[in-house]
Design a protein around this motif. Structure first.
Motif, PDB file in Angstrom:
ATOM      1  N   ASP A   1     -25.222  67.494  41.760  1.00 36.37           N
ATOM      2  CA  ASP A   1     -25.263  68.528  40.726  1.00 36.37           C
ATOM      3  C   ASP A   1     -25.820  68.039  39.456  1.00 36.37           C
ATOM      4  O   ASP A   1     -24.992  67.042  38.983  1.00 36.37           O
ATOM      5  CB  ASP A   1     -24.167  69.357  40.517  1.00 36.37           C
TER       6      ASP A   1
ATOM      7  N   GLU B   1     -25.881  68.463  36.337  1.00 42.77           N
ATOM      8  CA  GLU B   1     -24.819  68.590  35.238  1.00 42.77           C
ATOM      9  C   GLU B   1     -23.821  67.814  35.284  1.00 42.77           C
ATOM     10  O   GLU B   1     -23.111  67.145  34.456  1.00 42.77           O
ATOM     11  CB  GLU B   1     -24.730  70.260  34.939  1.00 42.77           C
ATOM     12  N   GLU B   2     -23.298  68.096  36.582  1.00 37.75           N
ATOM     13  CA  GLU B   2     -21.846  67.278  36.794  1.00 37.75           C
ATOM     14  C   GLU B   2     -22.166  65.701  36.677  1.00 37.75           C
ATOM     15  O   GLU B   2     -21.187  64.923  36.279  1.00 37.75           O
ATOM     16  CB  GLU B   2     -21.311  67.394  38.153  1.00 37.75           C
TER      17      GLU B   2
END
Length: 287
Positions: free
Chosen positions: A252, A254-255
């Motif tokens: 992911d 953003e992570e």
């Protein structure tokens, strides 16, 4: 993850008929080296490898790369014997499959092709930096206990991963190691000293930066688990971490960005590479 679920054979190639090739080449290298009157350390210095890597190649658990065979043939006066094996070695390297537990294979494949690799370690020396003896000590102390066969297989797998440093062009690598990682004498004084020397050796590579994060730093953005960040060729950055045997590959964006942000702060808080080498040399001198 139980060891029964892992696949074998895994040292140094699976069932493509290449294991015998690498074992035979290893025996030939050892015979020629000894006939020349060279120790593993002396021979390693001539070909640009450490004694642990030479030992692993002679035992058939690490692939002798074509460039090494070229040099070794001349240094050991092999008369073209080793050079003749280069086409078969290249073909075997193409066919060889990733040799890791099923849950680890997606990460191992990404690592082998990465253009950037970044590591944060807070418990032990990361696998790509470990000596053979240090890796064996780690797996010998594992709980629940591993069989001798499994220990040797895992050591061989770990050494095989280190060939990522031998690629050209090499990946850009950085490490942030907690100071306690350098203080913990895994395996005893001799193994600990050899491991510190190995960190100094790898840290001198042009594509590698090793930084130590002092224990006395008051700020720390990641009082959590160790992690890796890697950028596969042609793809975006991903992260990988393990906690009590539970692996996690994070894709992911953003992570991954949040983990990369923490890593950047830790690099800023850590000693720079020159200061880090000086600290490791000081620790080595005090042993």
């Amino acid at each position: 993850m139980t060891e029964e679920r892992e696949r074998r054979p895994e040292t140094p190639a699976e069932a493509e008929g290449t294991t015998g090739l690498f074992t035979a080449l290893g025996k030939m290298l050892k015979l020629l080296r000894e006939r020349k009157g060279l120790t593993q350390k002396e021979f390693g210095l001539l070909v640009g490898y450490g004694p642990d890597a030479v030992s692993a190649m002679e035992r058939g658990v690490r692939v002798p790369r074509p460039e090494l065979l070229e040099k070794a043939d001349e240094i050991l006066d092999a008369g073209g014997l080793l050079k003749q094996a280069i086409p078969e070695v290249k073909e075997a390297m193409k066919r060889a499959r990733t040799r890791h537990p099923e849950w680890y294979r997606s990460y191992a494949g990404l690592e082998a092709e990465a253009v950037e690799l970044h590591f944060y370690a807070n418990q032990g020396v990361p696998g790509l930096l470990q000596t053979e003896d240090y890796a064996r000590a780690v797996f010998t102390q594992w709980r629940p206990l591993l069989s001798e066969e499994t220990i040797e297989k895992r050591v061989a797998d770990r050494l095989a991963r280190q060939q990522v440093f031998e690629r050209w062009p090499p990946p850009m690598c950085s490490y942030v190691l907690e100071e306690v990682v350098l203080q913990r004498p895994i395996g005893g004084p001799a193994i600990h000293a050899a491991q510190l020397r190995n960190l100094l050796r790898i840290g001198r590579m042009r594509n590698v930066e090793i930084q130590v994060l002092p224990t006395m730093r008051q700020e720390h953005p990641n009082l959590d688990s160790a992690f890796n960040l890697l950028t596969p060729k042609g793809h975006g950055q991903v992260a990988y971490m393990e906690a009590q045997g539970y692996p996690r590959l994070i894709t992911d964006p953003e992570e991954v960005r949040q983990i990369a942000d923490r890593y950047g702060i830790m690099r800023a808080l850590a000693l720079n590479p020159i200061e880090s080498r000086a600290l490791i040399e000081k620790m080595l001198g005090e042993l």
